[in-house]
Motif scaffolding. Sequence first.
Motif, PDB file in Angstrom:
ATOM      1  N   ASP A 112     -10.448  -3.174   9.300  1.00 37.42           N
ATOM      2  CA  ASP A 112     -11.920  -2.407   8.881  1.00 37.42           C
ATOM      3  C   ASP A 112     -11.759  -1.966   7.511  1.00 37.42           C
ATOM      4  OD1 ASP A 112      -9.992  -0.297   8.750  1.00 37.42           O
ATOM      5  OD2 ASP A 112     -10.673   0.743  10.705  1.00 37.42           O
ATOM      6  N   GLY A 113     -10.803  -2.311   6.588  1.00 39.07           N
ATOM      7  CA  GLY A 113     -10.841  -1.990   5.288  1.00 39.07           C
ATOM      8  C   GLY A 113     -10.177  -0.713   4.791  1.00 39.07           C
ATOM      9  N   THR A 114      -9.269  -0.357   5.631  1.00 36.89           N
ATOM     10  CA  THR A 114      -8.566   1.022   5.168  1.00 36.89           C
ATOM     11  C   THR A 114      -7.354   0.509   4.725  1.00 36.89           C
ATOM     12  OG1 THR A 114      -9.595   2.004   7.186  1.00 36.89           O
ATOM     13  CG2 THR A 114      -7.334   3.089   6.053  1.00 36.89           C
ATOM     14  N   SER A 115      -6.952   0.911   3.413  1.00 37.68           N
ATOM     15  CA  SER A 115      -5.984   0.444   2.539  1.00 37.68           C
ATOM     16  C   SER A 115      -4.851   1.331   2.785  1.00 37.68           C
ATOM     17  CB  SER A 115      -6.172   0.420   1.235  1.00 37.68           C
ATOM     18  OG  SER A 115      -6.868   1.583   0.438  1.00 37.68           O
ATOM     19  N   LEU A 116      -3.511   1.057   2.372  1.00 37.73           N
ATOM     20  CA  LEU A 116      -2.466   1.872   2.309  1.00 37.73           C
ATOM     21  C   LEU A 116      -2.581   3.213   1.229  1.00 37.73           C
ATOM     22  CD1 LEU A 116       0.912  -0.002   2.774  1.00 37.73           C
ATOM     23  CD2 LEU A 116       0.344   2.067   3.967  1.00 37.73           C
ATOM     24  N   ALA A 117      -3.266   2.733   0.202  1.00 31.09           N
ATOM     25  CA  ALA A 117      -3.316   3.728  -0.894  1.00 31.09           C
ATOM     26  C   ALA A 117      -4.478   4.700  -0.382  1.00 31.09           C
ATOM     27  CB  ALA A 117      -3.895   2.928  -2.205  1.00 31.09           C
ATOM     28  N   ALA A 118      -5.565   4.402   0.454  1.00 32.25           N
ATOM     29  CA  ALA A 118      -6.359   5.329   0.932  1.00 32.25           C
ATOM     30  C   ALA A 118      -5.794   6.235   1.916  1.00 32.25           C
ATOM     31  CB  ALA A 118      -7.691   4.682   1.500  1.00 32.25           C
ATOM     32  N   ARG A 119      -4.819   5.673   2.618  1.00 31.22           N
ATOM     33  CA  ARG A 119      -3.959   6.452   3.683  1.00 31.22           C
ATOM     34  C   ARG A 119      -3.014   7.607   2.987  1.00 31.22           C
ATOM     35  NH1 ARG A 119      -4.388   4.109   8.835  1.00 31.22           N
ATOM     36  NH2 ARG A 119      -4.749   1.847   8.788  1.00 31.22           N
ATOM     37  N   ALA A 120      -2.581   6.906   1.853  1.00 33.08           N
ATOM     38  CA  ALA A 120      -1.689   8.155   1.017  1.00 33.08           C
ATOM     39  C   ALA A 120      -2.513   9.218   0.461  1.00 33.08           C
ATOM     40  CB  ALA A 120      -0.974   7.063   0.066  1.00 33.08           C
ATOM     41  N   GLN A 121      -3.626   8.882  -0.146  1.00 33.31           N
ATOM     42  CA  GLN A 121      -4.461   9.829  -0.640  1.00 33.31           C
ATOM     43  C   GLN A 121      -5.025  10.792   0.343  1.00 33.31           C
ATOM     44  OE1 GLN A 121      -7.640   7.833  -2.686  1.00 33.31           O
ATOM     45  NE2 GLN A 121      -6.487   7.320  -4.229  1.00 33.31           N
ATOM     46  N   LYS A 122      -5.263  10.505   1.606  1.00 32.94           N
ATOM     47  CA  LYS A 122      -5.771  11.348   2.606  1.00 32.94           C
ATOM     48  C   LYS A 122      -4.671  12.098   3.136  1.00 32.94           C
ATOM     49  CE  LYS A 122      -7.577  10.890   7.329  1.00 32.94           C
ATOM     50  NZ  LYS A 122      -8.307  10.031   8.474  1.00 32.94           N
ATOM     51  N   ALA A 123      -3.326  11.555   2.786  1.00 23.40           N
ATOM     52  CA  ALA A 123      -2.330  12.517   3.446  1.00 23.40           C
ATOM     53  C   ALA A 123      -1.565  13.522   2.297  1.00 23.40           C
ATOM     54  CB  ALA A 123      -0.927  11.367   3.597  1.00 23.40           C
ATOM     55  N   GLY A 124      -2.426  13.247   1.221  1.00 21.82           N
ATOM     56  CA  GLY A 124      -2.201  14.222   0.063  1.00 21.82           C
ATOM     57  C   GLY A 124      -1.455  13.973  -1.230  1.00 21.82           C
ATOM     58  N   PHE A 125      -0.963  12.533  -0.933  1.00 23.67           N
ATOM     59  CA  PHE A 125      -0.323  12.085  -2.228  1.00 23.67           C
ATOM     60  C   PHE A 125      -1.202  12.017  -3.518  1.00 23.67           C
ATOM     61  CE2 PHE A 125       1.818   8.945  -4.824  1.00 23.67           C
ATOM     62  CZ  PHE A 125       3.103   9.445  -4.813  1.00 23.67           C
ATOM     63  N   THR A 126      -0.849  12.360  -4.583  1.00 29.78           N
ATOM     64  CA  THR A 126      -1.726  12.275  -5.670  1.00 29.78           C
ATOM     65  C   THR A 126      -1.438  11.518  -6.636  1.00 29.78           C
ATOM     66  OG1 THR A 126      -0.306  14.142  -6.775  1.00 29.78           O
ATOM     67  CG2 THR A 126      -2.134  14.693  -5.487  1.00 29.78           C
ATOM     68  N   GLY A 127      -0.479  10.922  -6.687  1.00 31.06           N
ATOM     69  CA  GLY A 127      -0.045   9.540  -7.589  1.00 31.06           C
ATOM     70  C   GLY A 127      -0.532   8.273  -7.166  1.00 31.06           C
ATOM     71  N   ARG A 128      -0.116   7.349  -7.800  1.00 29.81           N
ATOM     72  CA  ARG A 128      -0.703   5.740  -7.503  1.00 29.81           C
ATOM     73  C   ARG A 128       0.335   5.375  -6.280  1.00 29.81           C
ATOM     74  NH1 ARG A 128       0.132   2.613 -11.618  1.00 29.81           N
ATOM     75  NH2 ARG A 128       1.341   4.035 -13.002  1.00 29.81           N
ATOM     76  N   SER A 129       0.054   4.367  -5.724  1.00 32.36           N
ATOM     77  CA  SER A 129       0.772   3.839  -4.673  1.00 32.36           C
ATOM     78  C   SER A 129       1.023   2.457  -4.336  1.00 32.36           C
ATOM     79  CB  SER A 129       0.828   4.811  -3.403  1.00 32.36           C
ATOM     80  OG  SER A 129      -0.567   4.287  -2.774  1.00 32.36           O
ATOM     81  N   VAL A 130       1.856   1.908  -3.952  1.00 36.38           N
ATOM     82  CA  VAL A 130       1.883   0.649  -3.607  1.00 36.38           C
ATOM     83  C   VAL A 130       2.751   0.296  -2.430  1.00 36.38           C
ATOM     84  CG1 VAL A 130       3.655  -0.251  -5.357  1.00 36.38           C
ATOM     85  CG2 VAL A 130       2.247  -1.974  -4.435  1.00 36.38           C
ATOM     86  N   GLY A 131       2.167  -0.581  -1.428  1.00 38.64           N
ATOM     87  CA  GLY A 131       2.955  -0.905  -0.037  1.00 38.64           C
ATOM     88  C   GLY A 131       3.799  -2.087  -0.195  1.00 38.64           C
ATOM     89  N   CYS A 132       4.712  -2.040   0.435  1.00 39.56           N
ATOM     90  CA  CYS A 132       5.696  -3.227   0.558  1.00 39.56           C
ATOM     91  C   CYS A 132       5.880  -3.406   2.197  1.00 39.56           C
ATOM     92  CB  CYS A 132       7.045  -3.130  -0.173  1.00 39.56           C
ATOM     93  SG  CYS A 132       6.880  -3.016  -1.900  1.00 39.56           S
ATOM     94  N   LEU A 133       5.489  -4.574   2.807  1.00 35.68           N
ATOM     95  CA  LEU A 133       5.575  -4.826   4.248  1.00 35.68           C
ATOM     96  C   LEU A 133       6.544  -6.017   4.690  1.00 35.68           C
ATOM     97  CD1 LEU A 133       1.661  -4.880   4.644  1.00 35.68           C
ATOM     98  CD2 LEU A 133       3.132  -2.749   4.726  1.00 35.68           C
TER      99      LEU A 133
END
Length: 275
Positions: free
Chosen positions: A208-229
């Motif tokens: 549905d278009g929800t990115s890992l970065a968006a989840r990180a921001q929603k959880a309160g993380f303020t820096g940049r993020s990148v996911g490895c799966l």
Amino acid sequence: MPQKPIDINIDLNEQLGLNRPKQTGPDPKALERAQSLLNGERGKLGLHLLQGVPTLFQVAQAHSDDMEKRGFLGDATPEGDAVSDKVRRAGYEGRTETLTASGAEQPDGVLREWLGQPQYQKLLLSESMQHLGIGCNDGLWTVILGAPASAQLSDIRELRAQVLRIVNDERRRASLTLLELSDSLGTAAQAHCADMAQRDYLATTSPDGTSLAARAQKAGFTGRSVGCLTKGPLTPEEAVAAVLRTSRGNLLHPEIRFLGVAHTATRWTLLLGTK
């Protein structure tokens, strides 16, 4: 007076009771006895008893049925489909070992033979094994021993700590700053991992278009993020090794300072963050 001719078509097998129908399905009493005998041997050594797991019993029985139907013996089908892969597809999370044997409707002789051979005895009496599945069809036995992931990793905190240690070992060898665990990244990683397992996908963006970065921001993380799966590894060591093969540049990036880790249904998410 002529004698009655001798009937030369007598079925001696039938007369002697040797034409009993083949056992075409599991004998519950035999399976129960097999589990009891094995746990009896483990009890003598003070080992914990193996618990029967329905998924392992189902896979074991299906494999025994397949061996009987197609006339083969082993821990993989003639096409190379291993029992361990069948177990994983059935949803069991953990390491498994498979033993197969033929020739006896009852388990006594089969277990005695296995316990007399060091390589099999080591598996049957292993402290790490906690789960059990057994199948039998017409004397063709399949025994699956399972070491669940929960037995190796008591909780998510231990899992995250192990992944952090392994990643930092790699970064230390590369003379890079060591990472710290981030609760917000861990929360975002867990939410994404659970969503991937529930909806059966493997990507950094949900259907549905929800990115890992968006989840990180929603959880309160303020820096940049990148996911490895990655999908499939059973241990932190295997997971980090898989990520290093596909995302080494991210995992060893000099600007990364924080790590979030999640694991659900053989899917792993390592969420990396900058300051």
